[in-house]
Every structure is written in C-alpha cells, then in structure tokens.
Design a protein around this motif. Structure first.
Motif, PDB file in Angstrom:
ATOM      1  N   LEU A 112      -2.450 -13.361 -12.746  1.00 39.97           N
ATOM      2  CA  LEU A 112      -2.869 -12.634 -13.939  1.00 39.97           C
ATOM      3  C   LEU A 112      -1.784 -11.661 -14.397  1.00 39.97           C
ATOM      4  O   LEU A 112      -1.573 -11.478 -15.607  1.00 39.97           O
ATOM      5  N   ALA A 113      -1.079 -11.035 -13.447  1.00 38.42           N
ATOM      6  CA  ALA A 113       0.008 -10.132 -13.814  1.00 38.42           C
ATOM      7  C   ALA A 113       1.144 -10.892 -14.495  1.00 38.42           C
ATOM      8  O   ALA A 113       1.719 -10.419 -15.485  1.00 38.42           O
ATOM      9  N   LEU A 114       1.476 -12.085 -13.996  1.00 39.43           N
ATOM     10  CA  LEU A 114       2.506 -12.902 -14.633  1.00 39.43           C
ATOM     11  C   LEU A 114       2.077 -13.332 -16.032  1.00 39.43           C
ATOM     12  O   LEU A 114       2.905 -13.416 -16.950  1.00 39.43           O
ATOM     13  N   ALA A 115       0.777 -13.595 -16.201  1.00 37.91           N
ATOM     14  CA  ALA A 115       0.271 -13.952 -17.526  1.00 37.91           C
ATOM     15  C   ALA A 115       0.414 -12.789 -18.492  1.00 37.91           C
ATOM     16  O   ALA A 115       0.762 -12.982 -19.669  1.00 37.91           O
ATOM     17  N   GLY A 116       0.178 -11.566 -18.012  1.00 38.98           N
ATOM     18  CA  GLY A 116       0.359 -10.407 -18.861  1.00 38.98           C
ATOM     19  C   GLY A 116       1.802 -10.226 -19.284  1.00 38.98           C
ATOM     20  O   GLY A 116       2.092  -9.838 -20.425  1.00 38.98           O
ATOM     21  N   LEU A 117       2.733 -10.513 -18.384  1.00 38.41           N
ATOM     22  CA  LEU A 117       4.152 -10.423 -18.723  1.00 38.41           C
ATOM     23  C   LEU A 117       4.596 -11.573 -19.623  1.00 38.41           C
ATOM     24  O   LEU A 117       5.506 -11.410 -20.449  1.00 38.41           O
ATOM     25  N   ASP A 118       3.958 -12.733 -19.452  1.00 38.86           N
ATOM     26  CA  ASP A 118       4.388 -13.930 -20.163  1.00 38.86           C
ATOM     27  C   ASP A 118       4.182 -13.830 -21.671  1.00 38.86           C
ATOM     28  O   ASP A 118       4.869 -14.514 -22.439  1.00 38.86           O
ATOM     29  N   THR A 119       3.252 -13.000 -22.120  1.00 35.35           N
ATOM     30  CA  THR A 119       2.993 -12.892 -23.552  1.00 35.35           C
ATOM     31  C   THR A 119       4.082 -12.101 -24.272  1.00 35.35           C
ATOM     32  O   THR A 119       4.232 -12.224 -25.486  1.00 35.35           O
ATOM     33  N   GLY A 120       4.829 -11.274 -23.540  1.00 35.83           N
ATOM     34  CA  GLY A 120       5.890 -10.486 -24.148  1.00 35.83           C
ATOM     35  C   GLY A 120       5.410  -9.288 -24.936  1.00 35.83           C
ATOM     36  O   GLY A 120       6.184  -8.682 -25.678  1.00 35.83           O
ATOM     37  N   THR A 121       4.141  -8.897 -24.773  1.00 37.05           N
ATOM     38  CA  THR A 121       3.602  -7.740 -25.488  1.00 37.05           C
ATOM     39  C   THR A 121       3.728  -6.487 -24.632  1.00 37.05           C
ATOM     40  O   THR A 121       3.803  -6.557 -23.397  1.00 37.05           O
ATOM     41  N   ALA A 122       3.714  -5.340 -25.297  1.00 33.20           N
ATOM     42  CA  ALA A 122       3.821  -4.070 -24.572  1.00 33.20           C
ATOM     43  C   ALA A 122       2.598  -3.823 -23.705  1.00 33.20           C
ATOM     44  O   ALA A 122       2.714  -3.353 -22.571  1.00 33.20           O
ATOM     45  N   PHE A 123       1.429  -4.155 -24.227  1.00 33.83           N
ATOM     46  CA  PHE A 123       0.205  -3.933 -23.461  1.00 33.83           C
ATOM     47  C   PHE A 123       0.160  -4.809 -22.214  1.00 33.83           C
ATOM     48  O   PHE A 123      -0.230  -4.369 -21.141  1.00 33.83           O
ATOM     49  N   GLY A 124       0.538  -6.080 -22.356  1.00 28.28           N
ATOM     50  CA  GLY A 124       0.520  -6.980 -21.205  1.00 28.28           C
ATOM     51  C   GLY A 124       1.463  -6.532 -20.113  1.00 28.28           C
ATOM     52  O   GLY A 124       1.111  -6.540 -18.930  1.00 28.28           O
ATOM     53  N   GLY A 125       2.679  -6.127 -20.492  1.00 25.65           N
ATOM     54  CA  GLY A 125       3.624  -5.642 -19.495  1.00 25.65           C
ATOM     55  C   GLY A 125       3.170  -4.364 -18.830  1.00 25.65           C
ATOM     56  O   GLY A 125       3.345  -4.189 -17.620  1.00 25.65           O
ATOM     57  N   MET A 126       2.558  -3.475 -19.617  1.00 29.80           N
ATOM     58  CA  MET A 126       2.057  -2.224 -19.065  1.00 29.80           C
ATOM     59  C   MET A 126       0.941  -2.487 -18.054  1.00 29.80           C
ATOM     60  O   MET A 126       0.929  -1.927 -16.949  1.00 29.80           O
ATOM     61  N   GLY A 127      -0.006  -3.359 -18.427  1.00 30.94           N
ATOM     62  CA  GLY A 127      -1.103  -3.671 -17.515  1.00 30.94           C
ATOM     63  C   GLY A 127      -0.627  -4.366 -16.257  1.00 30.94           C
ATOM     64  O   GLY A 127      -1.113  -4.089 -15.157  1.00 30.94           O
ATOM     65  N   ALA A 128       0.348  -5.296 -16.399  1.00 30.37           N
ATOM     66  CA  ALA A 128       0.871  -5.996 -15.230  1.00 30.37           C
ATOM     67  C   ALA A 128       1.567  -5.037 -14.277  1.00 30.37           C
ATOM     68  O   ALA A 128       1.414  -5.135 -13.047  1.00 30.37           O
ATOM     69  N   SER A 129       2.333  -4.103 -14.822  1.00 29.41           N
ATOM     70  CA  SER A 129       3.015  -3.125 -13.980  1.00 29.41           C
ATOM     71  C   SER A 129       2.020  -2.265 -13.210  1.00 29.41           C
ATOM     72  O   SER A 129       2.173  -2.025 -12.004  1.00 29.41           O
ATOM     73  N   ARG A 130       0.987  -1.815 -13.907  1.00 29.68           N
ATOM     74  CA  ARG A 130      -0.022  -0.983 -13.240  1.00 29.68           C
ATOM     75  C   ARG A 130      -0.796  -1.788 -12.200  1.00 29.68           C
ATOM     76  O   ARG A 130      -1.097  -1.279 -11.109  1.00 29.68           O
ATOM     77  N   GLU A 131      -1.108  -3.042 -12.524  1.00 30.38           N
ATOM     78  CA  GLU A 131      -1.877  -3.876 -11.596  1.00 30.38           C
ATOM     79  C   GLU A 131      -1.107  -4.125 -10.306  1.00 30.38           C
ATOM     80  O   GLU A 131      -1.683  -4.066  -9.207  1.00 30.38           O
ATOM     81  N   MET A 132       0.183  -4.405 -10.399  1.00 32.70           N
ATOM     82  CA  MET A 132       0.962  -4.673  -9.194  1.00 32.70           C
ATOM     83  C   MET A 132       1.179  -3.403  -8.386  1.00 32.70           C
ATOM     84  O   MET A 132       1.285  -3.450  -7.155  1.00 32.70           O
ATOM     85  N   THR A 133       1.260  -2.245  -9.054  1.00 34.96           N
ATOM     86  CA  THR A 133       1.357  -0.979  -8.324  1.00 34.96           C
ATOM     87  C   THR A 133       0.109  -0.748  -7.493  1.00 34.96           C
ATOM     88  O   THR A 133       0.176  -0.339  -6.323  1.00 34.96           O
ATOM     89  N   ILE A 134      -1.050  -1.028  -8.096  1.00 33.53           N
ATOM     90  CA  ILE A 134      -2.318  -0.871  -7.367  1.00 33.53           C
ATOM     91  C   ILE A 134      -2.432  -1.911  -6.255  1.00 33.53           C
ATOM     92  O   ILE A 134      -2.844  -1.593  -5.128  1.00 33.53           O
ATOM     93  N   ALA A 135      -2.056  -3.162  -6.554  1.00 31.10           N
ATOM     94  CA  ALA A 135      -2.183  -4.224  -5.553  1.00 31.10           C
ATOM     95  C   ALA A 135      -1.304  -3.971  -4.333  1.00 31.10           C
ATOM     96  O   ALA A 135      -1.658  -4.353  -3.213  1.00 31.10           O
ATOM     97  N   ALA A 136      -0.155  -3.335  -4.538  1.00 28.94           N
ATOM     98  CA  ALA A 136       0.754  -3.067  -3.424  1.00 28.94           C
ATOM     99  C   ALA A 136       0.119  -2.154  -2.383  1.00 28.94           C
ATOM    100  O   ALA A 136       0.519  -2.171  -1.207  1.00 28.94           O
ATOM    101  N   LEU A 137      -0.862  -1.353  -2.779  1.00 30.69           N
ATOM    102  CA  LEU A 137      -1.554  -0.471  -1.843  1.00 30.69           C
ATOM    103  C   LEU A 137      -2.914  -1.014  -1.430  1.00 30.69           C
ATOM    104  O   LEU A 137      -3.392  -0.725  -0.324  1.00 30.69           O
ATOM    105  N   VAL A 138      -3.532  -1.810  -2.308  1.00 30.32           N
ATOM    106  CA  VAL A 138      -4.880  -2.300  -2.016  1.00 30.32           C
ATOM    107  C   VAL A 138      -4.857  -3.401  -0.967  1.00 30.32           C
ATOM    108  O   VAL A 138      -5.665  -3.382  -0.017  1.00 30.32           O
ATOM    109  N   GLU A 139      -3.968  -4.378  -1.120  1.00 32.24           N
ATOM    110  CA  GLU A 139      -3.975  -5.522  -0.203  1.00 32.24           C
ATOM    111  C   GLU A 139      -3.716  -5.118   1.247  1.00 32.24           C
ATOM    112  O   GLU A 139      -4.418  -5.591   2.149  1.00 32.24           O
ATOM    113  N   PRO A 140      -2.729  -4.243   1.554  1.00 33.16           N
ATOM    114  CA  PRO A 140      -2.589  -3.796   2.955  1.00 33.16           C
ATOM    115  C   PRO A 140      -3.822  -3.062   3.470  1.00 33.16           C
ATOM    116  O   PRO A 140      -4.161  -3.177   4.654  1.00 33.16           O
ATOM    117  N   THR A 141      -4.494  -2.327   2.590  1.00 32.48           N
ATOM    118  CA  THR A 141      -5.707  -1.622   3.009  1.00 32.48           C
ATOM    119  C   THR A 141      -6.803  -2.608   3.377  1.00 32.48           C
ATOM    120  O   THR A 141      -7.523  -2.416   4.367  1.00 32.48           O
TER     121      THR A 141
END
Length: 313
Positions: A112-141
């Motif tokens: 889903l994060a790659l899909a957000g980046l794939d559209t090339g929109t500012a909102f998609g890139g912003m959401g993908a960046s935030r999602e991966m930041t959260i996932a980097a801490l959630v998955e180890p937890t």
C-alpha cells in the motif's frame, strides 16, 4: 482435509465479520457522542456499492498501484485462514508461525505504501512516508509481544501458543503476559490506524496517514482496500483476544466445536471492538511527532515482556 475446511471457514468468517466490526465501532462512537449514527451493516452496503463501480486509475500510476489492493487482500485472507481463531489445528502450521504472520502483514503495508508513492502525488508520498515510519516501530513490537508468550511455550507457532494458554493459564497470566498484552494492544491500534495514532474519520492533511495513501483509489479497488483494512483490524483484534483470552478455541475440526468457537470469537471481537470505540471517544489524536514516542514505549513494553518471560521461565 478437515483442517483445510477449517481454514476456509475462518477466512470466510473474518471477511464477513470485518465490515460489521467497523459498523459496530462506528455505532458505539456515535451513541457515546450523542449522535444517531449509521446502521451496523452500513459498511457492507458501502462495499457493495463500490464493488459495482469501475476503478479509476491515475495516468501516472504503474503496476504497484494496480497490484496493491490484490496483494493487501490476499495477505489478509491468508492470515485469516492460517491464524488460530476457531481451531488451533491449522492446515499449514508453518504459515501460522509468528514471523510469517507478521511478515505477511508487513507485506500488505509495504504494498500500500508503494501504491501511494506510485501515483506521484504529494498526499500519497506523505502518507507512505508516515506509514513506513509507523510500521518500522509497530512490526518489531508485534514480534516481541507474542515472542514473550512463545518463550514459555517453546514454539513460535500461534496455534501452539493459544493451545498452551487454554490448557495451562499460568503460562499466559503472568507479569510478562500483562506487559505483552499492553504492547500488543498499542501496536494493534497503530497497525489498524486507530486513535490515538491515526483518525480514520478525517481527511485532514496534517493528520491522515492511511487515508492519504488511498485517496486515488475508486470503485472496486477502493472496496478491496477498505475491506482488507477492516480485515486487518479484525485479524489483530482476534489475535489479541485468543492469545490472552484463549478459551473457546477448538482443538480439532469437529463441527459442533467449530460452531461454538465461531460464536465465542464473534463475542470477543464485539467486546474488543466496542472497547476500542469507547476509548476513542475520550482520547485525542497525538501529534504526528509524538506518535514515535508512543510506539517506542510499546516496543520497550514488549522488550520488558521478553526479558521477564525469560527470567521467570
């Protein structure tokens, strides 16, 4: 063959109940906020309407945007069929392993994060960046929280952990288990995009995470994304319920036991979903830069749970 039938029943049950869990949570929030709210089956009506519409693909989107809804839905269905929701005896014990389940959830998140980046929109890139930041801490937890239980069982298979907790509650109800439950609960809220990490009811630029990545989706693609998101919430709530309230789960594939287990599972989901919705009424969304602090705290709780489980074993 009976184990495969059980897995199929689990997947169908989770897929059918997931939108109802969202509807229940919306209804509970509406009542506590003094609003009438929608009906319990309203999410199903929304999905049916969206499934009838043709998807609209942006001109700049590529294969990641097209493939993400299918990958997200496929990983959700696979986890729903493999995890021990109705029975601890699965058709593929290796798939129900802790690392595999967390990996499949992460695969959907990355898609889903790659899909957000794939559209090339500012909102998609912003959401993908935030999602991966959260996932980097959630998955180890998620790994640490369940691993704290697996150290006392001697296996990372989720079915074995649930079965051990049902037969010997002393393995679950320990100080380490309490820490693990708290860590898993916070990780569940973050992974599912619920308050205080994310607010699924808003489309504000400064707050949205999940919604920013799916703004370009429409029609059947949007239906798959929203359906899979509700399934992921149900999957995590079901794991939280069965790992720490393991009673009612069948040990085999007897029809009567599975029917009873399905009823108990739905009751657990309704109770946890209502509890989460009620808590969201009294909790404000954290500022984006405060979210890593909360998730880091949950990671520390999971780490302490593993240490306590190893020391007290």
């Amino acid at each position: 063959m009976s184990a495969w039938v059980t897995a199929a029943v689990q997947a169908v049950l989770v897929a059918a109940v997931a939108p109802l869990v969202i509807g229940l949570m919306r209804a509970v929030r509406a009542r506590l906020e003094g609003r009438a709210g929608g009906r319990l089956a309203q999410p199903w009506r929304d999905l049916r309407k969206q499934l009838r519409k043709e998807p609209v693909i942006p001109a700049d989107a590529g294969m990641f945007f097209t493939a993400a809804p299918v990958v997200l839905m496929a990983t959700s269905v696979l986890v729903a069929g493999a995890a021990p929701y109705l029975s601890t005896a699965g058709p593929l014990p290796g798939v129900a392993d802790l690392v595999v389940v967390v990996g499949l959830l992460l695969l959907g998140t990355v898609a889903l994060a790659l899909a957000g980046l794939d559209t090339g929109t500012a909102f998609g890139g912003m959401g993908a960046s935030r999602e991966m930041t959260i996932a980097a801490l959630v998955e180890p937890t998620l790994l640490l929280a369940v691993f704290a239980l697996s150290t006392r069982v001697g296996a990372t298979d989720l079915g074995a952990i649930v079965a051990a907790g049902a037969t010997d509650p002393a393995r679950v109800f320990t100080p380490a288990g309490a820490l693990a439950a708290a860590a898993l609960a916070i990780a569940t809220l973050a992974e599912a995009g619920r308050l205080p990490v994310d607010n699924p009811a808003t489309h504000l630029e400064l707050t949205m995470v999940h919604e920013a990545m799916v703004l370009e989706y429409a029609g059947r693609d949007l239906a798959l994304v929203e359906w899979a998101a509700s399934m992921r919430l149900t999957i995590l709530l079901g794991l939280l319920a069965n790992l720490f309230i393991p009673w009612g789960v069948a040990s085999g594939a007897q029809p009567a036991a599975l029917v009873l287990a399905a009823g108990v599972f739905v009751v657990k989901l309704a109770a946890l979903g209502g509890l989460v919705a009620a808590g969201e009424v009294f909790v404000a969304k954290l500022r984006l830069f405060r979210v890593p602090e909360l998730l880091a705290g949950s990671f520390v709780l999971g780490l302490l749970a593993v240490i306590a489980s190893s020391v007290l074993a």
